[in-house]
Write a protein that holds these residues in place. Structure first.
Motif, mmCIF file in Angstrom:
data_model
loop_
_atom_site.group_PDB
_atom_site.id
_atom_site.type_symbol
_atom_site.label_atom_id
_atom_site.label_comp_id
_atom_site.label_asym_id
_atom_site.label_seq_id
_atom_site.Cartn_x
_atom_site.Cartn_y
_atom_site.Cartn_z
ATOM 1 N N UNK A 52 6.421 4.272 9.587
ATOM 2 C CA UNK A 52 5.223 4.773 8.932
ATOM 3 C C UNK A 52 5.655 5.727 7.827
ATOM 4 N N UNK A 53 5.210 5.491 6.608
ATOM 5 C CA UNK A 53 5.626 6.332 5.478
ATOM 6 C C UNK A 53 5.082 7.747 5.593
ATOM 7 N N UNK A 54 3.936 7.921 6.253
ATOM 8 C CA UNK A 54 3.326 9.244 6.375
ATOM 9 C C UNK A 54 4.025 10.093 7.436
ATOM 10 N N UNK A 55 4.280 9.503 8.613
ATOM 11 C CA UNK A 55 4.880 10.264 9.718
ATOM 12 C C UNK A 55 6.396 10.146 9.765
ATOM 13 N N UNK A 56 6.940 9.133 9.053
ATOM 14 C CA UNK A 56 8.384 8.843 9.047
ATOM 15 C C UNK A 56 8.884 8.419 10.419
ATOM 16 N N UNK A 95 0.821 -1.206 0.000
ATOM 17 C CA UNK A 95 0.000 0.000 0.000
ATOM 18 C C UNK A 95 0.859 1.262 0.000
ATOM 19 N N UNK A 96 2.140 1.125 0.293
ATOM 20 C CA UNK A 96 3.023 2.275 0.394
ATOM 21 C C UNK A 96 2.930 2.985 1.727
ATOM 22 N N UNK A 97 2.195 2.399 2.689
ATOM 23 C CA UNK A 97 2.014 3.039 3.990
ATOM 24 C C UNK A 97 3.124 2.687 4.979
ATOM 25 N N UNK A 98 3.763 1.548 4.762
ATOM 26 C CA UNK A 98 4.817 1.098 5.670
ATOM 27 C C UNK A 98 6.131 0.943 4.916
#
Length: 227
Positions: A143-147, A126-129
């Motif tokens: 987490x890809x969003x929060x890094x 999903x590209x989220x992790x």
């Protein structure tokens, strides 16, 4: 090792183009061995990582370099696109991973925490992790969003050379110089299974597309298939 990558037609085996340095108009490619390469999921772009500390993104139809990612200070061990092609993830011997905007090549984040070289990295589907594997014997999930680091995978007794998610994104597979592969819960970092049987370092491992079979490749000259 000759600092080039080549694009081939799978139907007739003919070479379509070579991704290389163009010395007559200045540097347009790599100046050292290419370590990693991958297509994006659309098949329109190619990414290459090199011993020269740089990553290059190429147009797959023409072989033209789109841009170069400069920021790491050691060899590139892994380079790949996220599944929606919006981000690029690079891992390096400088102990960091970097996230880049795939549209303009600008760095958006640097992932830190490992105590030794990063040998592999990957996105979930999903590209989220994001998962990273290191010579320090640990793996990490971000987490890809929060890094931010979500969990740390500890248990291997040697460097981890390969890491991958299963298609569902809830499991991670690691291969190590300790001769074992391990399956982990991607959220908690709990080790669920230890795959033992190889007599030398494991360099490669992967889930199948259903996520119910694992294959491992080792320096002992064998591959093993596990359920």
């Amino acid at each position: 090792m000759d600092t080039t990558a080549k694009l081939w037609n799978t139907e007739d085996g003919e070479e379509m183009c070579t991704l290389t340095v163009c010395r007559c108009v200045g540097v347009s490619g790599h100046l050292a061995e290419i370590i990693s390469l991958a297509f994006d999921t659309s098949g329109n772009r190619i990414i290459t990582g090199s011993f020269d500390h740089t990553v290059a993104v190429w147009d797959a139809s023409t072989g033209r370099k789109v841009f170069t990612l400069i920021g790491h200070c050691a060899e590139i061990s892994s380079a790949l696109f996220s599944w929606d092609c919006s981000l690029i993830l690079t891992g390096s011997m400088d102990k960091t991973c970097m996230l880049w905007d795939a549209t303009n090549g600008k760095c958006v984040a640097t992932l830190t925490g490992h105590d030794d070289e990063i040998l592999d990295s990957c996105f979930d589907y999903t590209g989220k992790l994001i998962a990273t594997a290191s010579a320090d014997g640990t793996a990490r999930v971000y987490c890809a969003a929060t890094r931010k680091c979500i969990t740390k995978l500890e248990g291997h007794e040697g460097e981890i050379s390969k890491i991958s998610f299963n298609p569902q994104g809830n499991r991670l597979l690691t291969g190590s110089s300790d001769k074992t592969a391990r399956i982990w819960d991607a959220q908690t970092g709990q080790c669920l299974q230890v795959l033992e049987g190889h007599t030398d370092e494991i360099f490669s491992c992967a889930f199948n597309y259903k996520g119910n079979i694992v294959i491992t490749g080792s320096k002992d000259n064998t591959c093993r298939i596990w359920r």
